[in-house]
Design a protein around this motif. Structure first.
Motif, PDB file in Angstrom:
ATOM      1  N   LEU A   1       0.834  -1.197   0.000  1.00  0.00           N
ATOM      2  CA  LEU A   1       0.000   0.000   0.000  1.00  0.00           C
ATOM      3  C   LEU A   1       0.877   1.258   0.000  1.00  0.00           C
ATOM      4  O   LEU A   1       0.614   2.209  -0.735  1.00  0.00           O
ATOM      5  N   ALA A   2       1.918   1.251   0.810  1.00  0.00           N
ATOM      6  CA  ALA A   2       2.817   2.404   0.903  1.00  0.00           C
ATOM      7  C   ALA A   2       3.576   2.628  -0.399  1.00  0.00           C
ATOM      8  O   ALA A   2       3.891   3.776  -0.749  1.00  0.00           O
ATOM      9  N   ARG A   3       3.872   1.557  -1.111  1.00  0.00           N
ATOM     10  CA  ARG A   3       4.580   1.676  -2.395  1.00  0.00           C
ATOM     11  C   ARG A   3       3.646   2.011  -3.552  1.00  0.00           C
ATOM     12  O   ARG A   3       4.104   2.226  -4.678  1.00  0.00           O
ATOM     13  N   GLY A   4       2.341   2.036  -3.293  1.00  0.00           N
ATOM     14  CA  GLY A   4       1.385   2.342  -4.341  1.00  0.00           C
ATOM     15  C   GLY A   4       1.029   1.165  -5.222  1.00  0.00           C
ATOM     16  O   GLY A   4       0.388   1.331  -6.267  1.00  0.00           O
ATOM     17  N   GLN A   5       1.400  -0.039  -4.794  1.00  0.00           N
ATOM     18  CA  GLN A   5       1.112  -1.237  -5.592  1.00  0.00           C
ATOM     19  C   GLN A   5      -0.344  -1.666  -5.458  1.00  0.00           C
ATOM     20  O   GLN A   5      -0.875  -2.339  -6.333  1.00  0.00           O
ATOM     21  N   ILE A   6      -0.985  -1.303  -4.351  1.00  0.00           N
ATOM     22  CA  ILE A   6      -2.415  -1.514  -4.186  1.00  0.00           C
ATOM     23  C   ILE A   6      -3.028  -0.199  -3.707  1.00  0.00           C
ATOM     24  O   ILE A   6      -2.380   0.581  -3.010  1.00  0.00           O
TER      25      ILE A   6
END
Length: 218
Positions: free
Chosen positions: A123-128
Protein backbone atom coordinates in the motif's frame (compact mmCIF):
# COMPACT_ATOMS: atom_id res chain seq x y z
CA UNK A 1 32.83 9.22 7.85
CA UNK A 2 34.92 5.97 8.01
CA UNK A 3 36.61 3.75 10.61
CA UNK A 4 40.18 2.82 11.56
CA UNK A 5 43.10 1.52 9.59
CA UNK A 6 45.51 -1.31 9.21
CA UNK A 7 48.23 -1.22 6.52
CA UNK A 8 51.93 -1.62 5.78
CA UNK A 9 54.48 1.16 5.81
CA UNK A 10 58.19 0.90 5.09
CA UNK A 11 58.01 -2.91 4.85
CA UNK A 12 56.22 -3.55 8.15
CA UNK A 13 52.63 -3.55 9.47
CA UNK A 14 51.86 -0.38 11.30
CA UNK A 15 48.89 1.37 12.88
CA UNK A 16 50.66 4.70 13.42
CA UNK A 17 48.41 7.68 12.78
CA UNK A 18 45.39 5.41 12.22
CA UNK A 19 42.25 7.39 11.51
CA UNK A 20 38.98 6.28 13.13
CA UNK A 21 36.09 7.34 10.93
CA UNK A 22 32.57 6.19 9.98
CA UNK A 23 30.82 5.93 6.63
CA UNK A 24 27.70 7.94 7.56
CA UNK A 25 26.07 7.49 4.16
CA UNK A 26 25.92 3.70 4.42
CA UNK A 27 26.46 3.30 8.15
CA UNK A 28 29.32 0.90 7.32
CA UNK A 29 32.47 0.70 9.45
CA UNK A 30 35.62 1.15 7.41
CA UNK A 31 39.28 0.92 8.30
CA UNK A 32 41.50 3.54 6.67
CA UNK A 33 45.24 4.21 6.84
CA UNK A 34 47.35 7.05 5.50
CA UNK A 35 49.91 4.77 3.83
CA UNK A 36 50.55 3.93 0.15
CA UNK A 37 50.25 0.15 0.65
CA UNK A 38 47.17 -1.70 1.84
CA UNK A 39 47.25 -4.94 3.82
CA UNK A 40 45.30 -7.32 1.52
CA UNK A 41 42.63 -8.76 3.82
CA UNK A 42 39.61 -6.68 2.84
CA UNK A 43 39.58 -3.77 0.48
CA UNK A 44 37.28 -1.12 -0.80
CA UNK A 45 39.42 1.39 -2.67
CA UNK A 46 38.55 4.97 -1.90
CA UNK A 47 40.41 8.27 -2.09
CA UNK A 48 41.39 9.48 1.38
CA UNK A 49 44.18 11.93 2.24
CA UNK A 50 45.72 11.34 -1.18
CA UNK A 51 45.84 7.55 -0.87
CA UNK A 52 43.34 4.96 -2.06
CA UNK A 53 43.65 2.84 1.04
CA UNK A 54 40.33 2.09 2.75
CA UNK A 55 39.42 -1.43 3.80
CA UNK A 56 35.81 -2.44 4.27
CA UNK A 57 35.80 -4.64 7.37
CA UNK A 58 32.05 -5.12 7.59
CA UNK A 59 32.51 -8.89 7.27
CA UNK A 60 35.61 -9.20 9.43
CA UNK A 61 35.68 -12.49 11.36
CA UNK A 62 36.22 -12.73 15.11
CA UNK A 63 39.66 -14.28 14.67
CA UNK A 64 40.73 -11.45 12.38
CA UNK A 65 39.30 -8.87 14.74
CA UNK A 66 41.36 -10.30 17.61
CA UNK A 67 44.55 -9.58 15.63
CA UNK A 68 43.92 -5.84 15.82
CA UNK A 69 45.47 -3.79 18.64
CA UNK A 70 43.20 -3.36 21.65
CA UNK A 71 42.53 0.36 21.17
CA UNK A 72 41.67 -0.11 17.49
CA UNK A 73 39.51 -3.12 18.36
CA UNK A 74 37.51 -1.08 20.87
CA UNK A 75 37.02 1.72 18.38
CA UNK A 76 35.98 -0.73 15.72
CA UNK A 77 33.41 -2.35 18.03
CA UNK A 78 31.96 1.05 18.93
CA UNK A 79 31.48 1.86 15.29
CA UNK A 80 30.16 -1.62 14.56
CA UNK A 81 27.49 -1.19 17.23
CA UNK A 82 26.59 2.15 15.66
CA UNK A 83 26.47 0.45 12.26
CA UNK A 84 24.00 -2.11 13.62
CA UNK A 85 21.82 0.67 14.99
CA UNK A 86 21.84 2.54 11.67
CA UNK A 87 20.99 -0.68 9.82
CA UNK A 88 17.98 -1.28 12.08
CA UNK A 89 16.81 2.29 11.60
CA UNK A 90 17.12 2.04 7.81
CA UNK A 91 15.24 -1.27 7.79
CA UNK A 92 12.44 0.26 9.86
CA UNK A 93 11.87 2.90 7.18
CA UNK A 94 11.00 0.30 4.56
CA UNK A 95 9.87 -2.71 6.58
CA UNK A 96 6.73 -2.24 8.64
CA UNK A 97 7.42 -5.10 11.07
CA UNK A 98 10.93 -3.82 11.73
CA UNK A 99 9.38 -0.47 12.60
CA UNK A 100 6.84 -2.15 14.91
CA UNK A 101 9.57 -4.05 16.75
CA UNK A 102 11.55 -0.86 17.35
CA UNK A 103 8.54 1.09 18.59
CA UNK A 104 7.00 -1.82 20.52
CA UNK A 105 9.76 -3.99 22.09
CA UNK A 106 7.21 -6.29 23.79
CA UNK A 107 5.56 -7.15 20.47
CA UNK A 108 5.24 -10.89 19.77
CA UNK A 109 5.14 -11.63 16.06
CA UNK A 110 2.71 -14.12 14.54
CA UNK A 111 2.32 -15.41 11.01
CA UNK A 112 -0.71 -13.21 10.38
CA UNK A 113 1.35 -10.13 11.24
CA UNK A 114 3.69 -10.88 8.33
CA UNK A 115 0.78 -11.09 5.92
CA UNK A 116 -0.72 -7.79 7.08
CA UNK A 117 2.69 -6.08 7.06
CA UNK A 118 3.34 -7.10 3.44
CA UNK A 119 0.00 -5.61 2.45
CA UNK A 120 0.80 -2.36 4.29
CA UNK A 121 4.15 -2.14 2.52
CA UNK A 122 2.50 -2.72 -0.88
CA UNK A 123 0.00 0.00 0.00
CA UNK A 124 2.82 2.40 0.90
CA UNK A 125 4.58 1.68 -2.40
CA UNK A 126 1.39 2.34 -4.34
CA UNK A 127 1.11 -1.24 -5.59
CA UNK A 128 -2.41 -1.51 -4.19
CA UNK A 129 -4.92 1.32 -3.75
CA UNK A 130 -7.49 -0.19 -1.37
CA UNK A 131 -7.10 -2.56 1.57
CA UNK A 132 -9.62 -4.08 3.99
CA UNK A 133 -8.25 -5.96 7.01
CA UNK A 134 -10.62 -8.47 8.65
CA UNK A 135 -9.32 -10.30 11.73
CA UNK A 136 -10.79 -11.52 15.03
CA UNK A 137 -10.53 -9.30 18.12
CA UNK A 138 -7.18 -9.15 19.96
CA UNK A 139 -5.13 -9.90 16.83
CA UNK A 140 -3.45 -6.45 16.73
CA UNK A 141 -5.70 -5.16 13.97
CA UNK A 142 -6.36 -1.77 15.59
CA UNK A 143 -2.82 -1.29 16.88
CA UNK A 144 -1.45 -1.97 13.43
CA UNK A 145 -3.97 -0.24 11.15
CA UNK A 146 -5.13 2.64 13.34
CA UNK A 147 -1.99 3.53 15.30
CA UNK A 148 1.28 2.16 13.93
CA UNK A 149 0.47 2.33 10.23
CA UNK A 150 -0.39 6.08 10.25
CA UNK A 151 2.76 6.76 12.28
CA UNK A 152 4.96 4.75 9.90
CA UNK A 153 3.27 6.25 6.86
CA UNK A 154 3.75 9.80 8.12
CA UNK A 155 7.42 9.02 8.73
CA UNK A 156 7.92 7.82 5.18
CA UNK A 157 5.99 10.75 3.70
CA UNK A 158 5.58 13.64 6.16
CA UNK A 159 3.46 15.53 3.63
CA UNK A 160 0.69 12.92 3.72
CA UNK A 161 -2.94 13.79 4.45
CA UNK A 162 -4.49 11.12 6.70
CA UNK A 163 -8.12 10.80 7.81
CA UNK A 164 -8.75 8.34 10.65
CA UNK A 165 -12.38 7.27 11.09
CA UNK A 166 -13.88 4.91 13.67
CA UNK A 167 -17.37 4.18 15.02
CA UNK A 168 -16.93 6.94 17.62
CA UNK A 169 -15.03 10.21 17.50
CA UNK A 170 -13.52 9.50 20.91
CA UNK A 171 -11.81 6.34 19.66
CA UNK A 172 -10.46 8.07 16.57
CA UNK A 173 -9.02 10.87 18.72
CA UNK A 174 -7.42 8.29 21.03
CA UNK A 175 -5.60 6.71 18.10
CA UNK A 176 -4.63 10.18 16.91
CA UNK A 177 -3.16 10.98 20.30
CA UNK A 178 -1.12 7.75 20.31
CA UNK A 179 0.23 8.43 16.82
CA UNK A 180 1.05 12.04 17.71
CA UNK A 181 2.88 11.03 20.88
CA UNK A 182 4.83 8.36 19.02
CA UNK A 183 5.95 10.77 16.30
CA UNK A 184 7.12 13.14 19.01
CA UNK A 185 9.15 10.43 20.79
CA UNK A 186 12.98 10.13 20.68
CA UNK A 187 12.76 6.53 19.44
CA UNK A 188 10.69 7.56 16.43
CA UNK A 189 12.88 10.54 15.65
CA UNK A 190 15.94 8.31 15.48
CA UNK A 191 14.33 6.72 12.40
CA UNK A 192 12.37 9.47 10.66
CA UNK A 193 12.85 13.20 10.12
CA UNK A 194 9.13 13.89 10.45
CA UNK A 195 8.42 16.56 13.07
CA UNK A 196 5.15 17.94 14.40
CA UNK A 197 4.11 21.52 13.78
CA UNK A 198 4.85 23.46 16.95
CA UNK A 199 1.29 24.74 17.33
CA UNK A 200 -0.28 21.28 16.82
CA UNK A 201 -1.84 20.65 20.22
CA UNK A 202 -5.07 18.77 19.47
CA UNK A 203 -4.88 14.97 19.57
CA UNK A 204 -7.51 14.56 16.86
CA UNK A 205 -6.15 17.11 14.43
CA UNK A 206 -2.48 17.87 14.01
CA UNK A 207 0.03 18.80 11.34
CA UNK A 208 3.65 18.02 10.55
CA UNK A 209 6.30 20.66 10.01
CA UNK A 210 6.63 19.35 6.45
CA UNK A 211 2.98 20.06 5.59
CA UNK A 212 1.27 16.76 6.42
CA UNK A 213 -2.09 16.57 8.20
CA UNK A 214 -3.90 14.07 10.43
CA UNK A 215 -7.64 14.33 11.05
CA UNK A 216 -9.65 12.04 13.34
CA UNK A 217 -13.40 11.64 12.87
CA UNK A 218 -16.13 9.32 14.10
Amino acid sequence: MAAAGWGQARGRRSLDQAQIRMDTKRGTPLFSKKVPFLYPLFFDLHSFMGYKVIMNLQNMSLSELKKLPLDVRKSYMQYWIRHQEVTKQNNAKNNFLDFVKMMWPEFIQGHHHKIVAKKFEALARGQIKRLIVNMPPRHTKSEFASFLLPSWWMGRDPRSKIIQTTHTGELAVRFGRKAKNLIDSPEYQQIFKTRLQEDSKAAGRWETAQGGEYYAAG
